[in-house]
Scaffold this active site. Structure first.
Site, PDB file in Angstrom:
ATOM      1  N   HIS A  15       0.825  -1.205   0.000  1.00 17.45           N
ATOM      2  CA  HIS A  15       0.000   0.000   0.000  1.00 17.45           C
ATOM      3  C   HIS A  15       0.863   1.260   0.000  1.00 17.45           C
ATOM      4  CE1 HIS A  15      -3.318  -2.649   0.813  1.00 17.45           C
ATOM      5  NE2 HIS A  15      -4.159  -1.630   0.819  1.00 17.45           N
ATOM      6  N   SER A  16       2.056   1.131   0.531  1.00 18.30           N
ATOM      7  CA  SER A  16       2.966   2.278   0.620  1.00 18.30           C
ATOM      8  C   SER A  16       4.065   2.151  -0.410  1.00 18.30           C
ATOM      9  CB  SER A  16       3.564   2.332   2.032  1.00 18.30           C
ATOM     10  OG  SER A  16       4.779   3.038   2.013  1.00 18.30           O
TER      11      SER A  16
END
Lengths: 134, 101
Positions: A15-16
Protein backbone atom coordinates in the site's frame (compact mmCIF):
# COMPACT_ATOMS: atom_id res chain seq x y z
CA UNK A 1 29.48 -19.04 -13.27
CA UNK A 2 29.56 -18.37 -16.98
CA UNK A 3 26.04 -19.39 -17.92
CA UNK A 4 23.14 -17.85 -16.06
CA UNK A 5 19.79 -19.63 -16.22
CA UNK A 6 16.70 -17.41 -16.26
CA UNK A 7 15.88 -16.44 -12.70
CA UNK A 8 12.41 -15.94 -11.31
CA UNK A 9 11.47 -12.25 -11.22
CA UNK A 10 9.96 -10.63 -8.14
CA UNK A 11 7.25 -8.03 -7.77
CA UNK A 12 6.74 -6.25 -4.45
CA UNK A 13 3.27 -4.79 -3.91
CA UNK A 14 2.57 -2.64 -0.87
CA UNK A 15 0.00 0.00 0.00
CA UNK A 16 2.97 2.28 0.62
CA UNK A 17 5.32 3.11 -2.22
CA UNK A 18 8.05 3.67 0.38
CA UNK A 19 7.57 0.21 1.84
CA UNK A 20 7.58 -1.36 -1.62
CA UNK A 21 10.71 0.52 -2.69
CA UNK A 22 12.49 -0.12 0.61
CA UNK A 23 11.66 -3.83 0.51
CA UNK A 24 12.98 -4.17 -3.02
CA UNK A 25 16.11 -2.25 -2.06
CA UNK A 26 16.71 -4.38 1.02
CA UNK A 27 16.33 -7.63 -0.89
CA UNK A 28 18.63 -6.34 -3.64
CA UNK A 29 21.31 -5.29 -1.17
CA UNK A 30 21.17 -8.54 0.75
CA UNK A 31 21.00 -10.87 -2.19
CA UNK A 32 22.52 -9.12 -5.19
CA UNK A 33 21.61 -8.09 -8.69
CA UNK A 34 20.92 -11.51 -10.19
CA UNK A 35 17.23 -11.19 -9.52
CA UNK A 36 14.96 -8.62 -11.12
CA UNK A 37 12.94 -7.02 -8.33
CA UNK A 38 10.24 -4.54 -9.33
CA UNK A 39 8.25 -2.63 -6.76
CA UNK A 40 4.95 -0.81 -6.88
CA UNK A 41 2.79 0.80 -4.26
CA UNK A 42 0.59 3.74 -3.50
CA UNK A 43 -2.47 5.00 -5.33
CA UNK A 44 -2.24 7.27 -8.41
CA UNK A 45 -2.62 10.37 -6.18
CA UNK A 46 0.37 9.51 -4.07
CA UNK A 47 -1.63 8.20 -1.12
CA UNK A 48 -1.77 4.73 0.33
CA UNK A 49 -3.21 2.05 -1.89
CA UNK A 50 -2.51 -0.29 -4.73
CA UNK A 51 -3.29 0.03 -8.39
CA UNK A 52 -4.03 -2.82 -10.79
CA UNK A 53 -2.46 -1.13 -13.81
CA UNK A 54 0.76 -0.46 -11.90
CA UNK A 55 0.90 -4.09 -10.83
CA UNK A 56 0.36 -5.18 -14.44
CA UNK A 57 3.30 -2.97 -15.50
CA UNK A 58 5.44 -4.32 -12.69
CA UNK A 59 4.76 -7.91 -13.74
CA UNK A 60 5.73 -7.00 -17.31
CA UNK A 61 8.99 -5.47 -16.12
CA UNK A 62 9.82 -8.41 -13.87
CA UNK A 63 8.79 -11.00 -16.44
CA UNK A 64 11.12 -13.93 -16.92
CA UNK A 65 10.69 -17.25 -18.67
CA UNK A 66 11.18 -18.76 -15.21
CA UNK A 67 8.13 -16.88 -13.99
CA UNK A 68 7.29 -14.16 -11.52
CA UNK A 69 6.64 -14.30 -7.77
CA UNK A 70 4.57 -11.54 -6.18
CA UNK A 71 4.84 -10.42 -2.57
CA UNK A 72 1.88 -8.47 -1.22
CA UNK A 73 1.07 -6.81 2.08
CA UNK A 74 -2.61 -6.47 2.92
CA UNK A 75 -6.10 -6.85 1.48
CA UNK A 76 -6.25 -4.83 -1.71
CA UNK A 77 -2.65 -5.55 -2.53
CA UNK A 78 -3.60 -9.20 -2.81
CA UNK A 79 -6.93 -8.80 -4.62
CA UNK A 80 -5.51 -6.23 -7.04
CA UNK A 81 -2.55 -8.51 -7.68
CA UNK A 82 -4.95 -11.35 -8.42
CA UNK A 83 -6.72 -9.12 -10.92
CA UNK A 84 -3.41 -8.12 -12.48
CA UNK A 85 -2.47 -11.75 -12.87
CA UNK A 86 -5.81 -12.50 -14.53
CA UNK A 87 -5.11 -9.74 -17.04
CA UNK A 88 -1.89 -11.42 -18.14
CA UNK A 89 -1.84 -13.60 -21.25
CA UNK A 90 -3.07 -17.11 -20.54
CA UNK A 91 0.29 -18.71 -21.25
CA UNK A 92 1.87 -16.62 -18.50
CA UNK A 93 -0.67 -17.17 -15.79
CA UNK A 94 0.58 -20.51 -14.52
CA UNK A 95 4.02 -18.99 -14.17
CA UNK A 96 2.92 -16.22 -11.81
CA UNK A 97 2.42 -16.88 -8.12
CA UNK A 98 1.25 -14.65 -5.31
CA UNK A 99 3.22 -15.83 -2.29
CA UNK A 100 1.74 -16.38 1.13
CA UNK A 101 4.58 -14.79 3.06
CA UNK A 102 5.30 -11.54 4.89
CA UNK A 103 6.35 -8.95 2.34
CA UNK A 104 9.79 -7.97 3.65
CA UNK A 105 11.05 -11.30 4.94
CA UNK A 106 9.39 -13.16 2.09
CA UNK A 107 11.05 -10.90 -0.47
CA UNK A 108 14.51 -11.60 0.94
CA UNK A 109 13.88 -15.35 1.13
CA UNK A 110 12.38 -15.47 -2.35
CA UNK A 111 15.23 -13.43 -3.80
CA UNK A 112 17.83 -15.62 -2.12
CA UNK A 113 16.19 -18.73 -3.55
CA UNK A 114 15.67 -17.21 -7.00
CA UNK A 115 19.27 -16.01 -7.21
CA UNK A 116 20.51 -19.58 -7.51
CA UNK A 117 18.29 -20.19 -10.53
CA UNK A 118 15.69 -22.16 -8.60
CA UNK A 119 12.32 -22.75 -10.27
CA UNK A 120 9.22 -20.78 -9.29
CA UNK A 121 7.87 -23.63 -7.16
CA UNK A 122 11.06 -23.63 -5.06
CA UNK A 123 11.01 -19.86 -4.71
CA UNK A 124 7.43 -20.05 -3.48
CA UNK A 125 8.17 -22.93 -1.12
CA UNK A 126 11.15 -21.15 0.43
CA UNK A 127 9.29 -17.90 1.08
CA UNK A 128 6.29 -19.76 2.50
CA UNK A 129 8.45 -22.10 4.58
CA UNK A 130 9.40 -19.06 6.61
CA UNK A 131 5.89 -18.98 8.07
CA UNK A 132 6.33 -22.44 9.54
CA UNK A 133 9.49 -21.57 11.45
CA UNK A 134 9.31 -21.49 15.26
CA UNK B 1 16.55 -33.46 -0.71
CA UNK B 2 18.01 -35.56 2.05
CA UNK B 3 20.98 -34.19 3.92
CA UNK B 4 21.44 -37.25 6.04
CA UNK B 5 24.58 -39.32 5.58
CA UNK B 6 24.49 -42.15 3.09
CA UNK B 7 26.84 -45.03 2.43
CA UNK B 8 28.90 -42.97 0.04
CA UNK B 9 31.84 -41.09 1.38
CA UNK B 10 31.01 -37.68 2.75
CA UNK B 11 33.80 -35.39 3.75
CA UNK B 12 33.72 -33.03 6.68
CA UNK B 13 35.39 -29.81 7.74
CA UNK B 14 34.89 -27.56 10.72
CA UNK B 15 35.47 -23.89 11.27
CA UNK B 16 35.05 -21.49 14.17
CA UNK B 17 32.38 -18.84 13.60
CA UNK B 18 34.08 -15.59 14.53
CA UNK B 19 31.71 -13.11 12.91
CA UNK B 20 30.52 -10.87 15.71
CA UNK B 21 26.81 -11.20 15.11
CA UNK B 22 26.97 -14.81 14.02
CA UNK B 23 25.08 -16.42 11.19
CA UNK B 24 22.47 -13.69 10.81
CA UNK B 25 20.54 -12.67 7.73
CA UNK B 26 23.19 -11.47 5.31
CA UNK B 27 25.78 -14.13 6.16
CA UNK B 28 23.08 -16.79 5.77
CA UNK B 29 22.16 -15.45 2.35
CA UNK B 30 25.81 -15.48 1.29
CA UNK B 31 26.39 -18.97 2.61
CA UNK B 32 23.37 -20.52 0.93
CA UNK B 33 24.01 -18.70 -2.35
CA UNK B 34 27.54 -20.03 -2.38
CA UNK B 35 26.43 -23.54 -1.44
CA UNK B 36 23.99 -23.61 -4.34
CA UNK B 37 26.81 -23.11 -6.80
CA UNK B 38 27.97 -26.66 -6.10
CA UNK B 39 26.42 -29.91 -7.17
CA UNK B 40 27.44 -31.59 -3.94
CA UNK B 41 24.95 -32.16 -1.18
CA UNK B 42 26.15 -29.83 1.57
CA UNK B 43 25.04 -29.92 5.17
CA UNK B 44 25.85 -27.63 8.08
CA UNK B 45 25.71 -28.28 11.80
CA UNK B 46 26.67 -25.84 14.53
CA UNK B 47 28.17 -27.46 17.63
CA UNK B 48 25.06 -26.80 19.66
CA UNK B 49 22.74 -28.66 17.30
CA UNK B 50 22.00 -32.34 17.00
CA UNK B 51 20.95 -32.53 13.38
CA UNK B 52 22.48 -31.64 10.06
CA UNK B 53 20.79 -28.89 8.09
CA UNK B 54 20.67 -28.38 4.32
CA UNK B 55 23.26 -25.65 3.69
CA UNK B 56 21.38 -24.63 0.54
CA UNK B 57 18.20 -23.74 2.42
CA UNK B 58 18.16 -20.06 3.35
CA UNK B 59 15.23 -20.47 5.74
CA UNK B 60 16.76 -23.41 7.59
CA UNK B 61 20.24 -21.92 7.80
CA UNK B 62 18.88 -18.66 9.17
CA UNK B 63 16.77 -20.57 11.69
CA UNK B 64 19.94 -22.10 13.17
CA UNK B 65 20.71 -18.71 14.73
CA UNK B 66 24.33 -19.76 15.10
CA UNK B 67 26.22 -17.31 17.28
CA UNK B 68 29.77 -16.07 17.45
CA UNK B 69 32.09 -18.60 19.08
CA UNK B 70 30.26 -21.71 17.91
CA UNK B 71 32.02 -24.21 15.69
CA UNK B 72 30.34 -24.88 12.36
CA UNK B 73 30.66 -28.34 10.90
CA UNK B 74 30.23 -28.80 7.19
CA UNK B 75 29.70 -32.06 5.39
CA UNK B 76 29.63 -32.52 1.64
CA UNK B 77 29.06 -35.38 -0.70
CA UNK B 78 29.41 -35.36 -4.46
CA UNK B 79 31.92 -34.83 -7.22
CA UNK B 80 32.78 -31.27 -6.19
CA UNK B 81 32.49 -31.86 -2.44
CA UNK B 82 36.11 -30.93 -1.79
CA UNK B 83 35.93 -27.52 -3.43
CA UNK B 84 32.47 -26.94 -1.92
CA UNK B 85 33.90 -27.36 1.57
CA UNK B 86 36.87 -25.13 0.74
CA UNK B 87 34.39 -22.46 -0.31
CA UNK B 88 32.18 -22.85 2.77
CA UNK B 89 35.07 -22.78 5.24
CA UNK B 90 36.72 -19.92 3.35
CA UNK B 91 33.60 -17.79 3.51
CA UNK B 92 33.26 -18.27 7.27
CA UNK B 93 36.98 -17.61 7.80
CA UNK B 94 36.69 -14.37 5.83
CA UNK B 95 33.79 -13.34 8.07
CA UNK B 96 31.44 -13.58 5.10
CA UNK B 97 33.27 -10.74 3.36
CA UNK B 98 31.24 -8.49 5.58
CA UNK B 99 32.70 -5.03 5.92
CA UNK B 100 31.05 -4.99 9.32
CA UNK B 101 28.43 -2.67 10.63
Amino acid sequence: MSQSPPTVGLVIVSHSSDVARGTAEMARQMVGDEVTIVHCGGDPDGGLGTDVSKIVEAIDQAWSEAGVAILVDLGGAETNSEMAVEMQPAERQDRIRILNAPVVEGAVMAAAEAAGGSPLSAVQATAEELMGQP
Amino acid sequence: MSVQPTDQEAIERSVLLTHKVGLHARPSVKLTKLAKQYDAVIAIKPDDREDWTDAKSIVKVMALKAKQGVTLHFKAEGSDAESALDAMVGLVERNFDDGGD
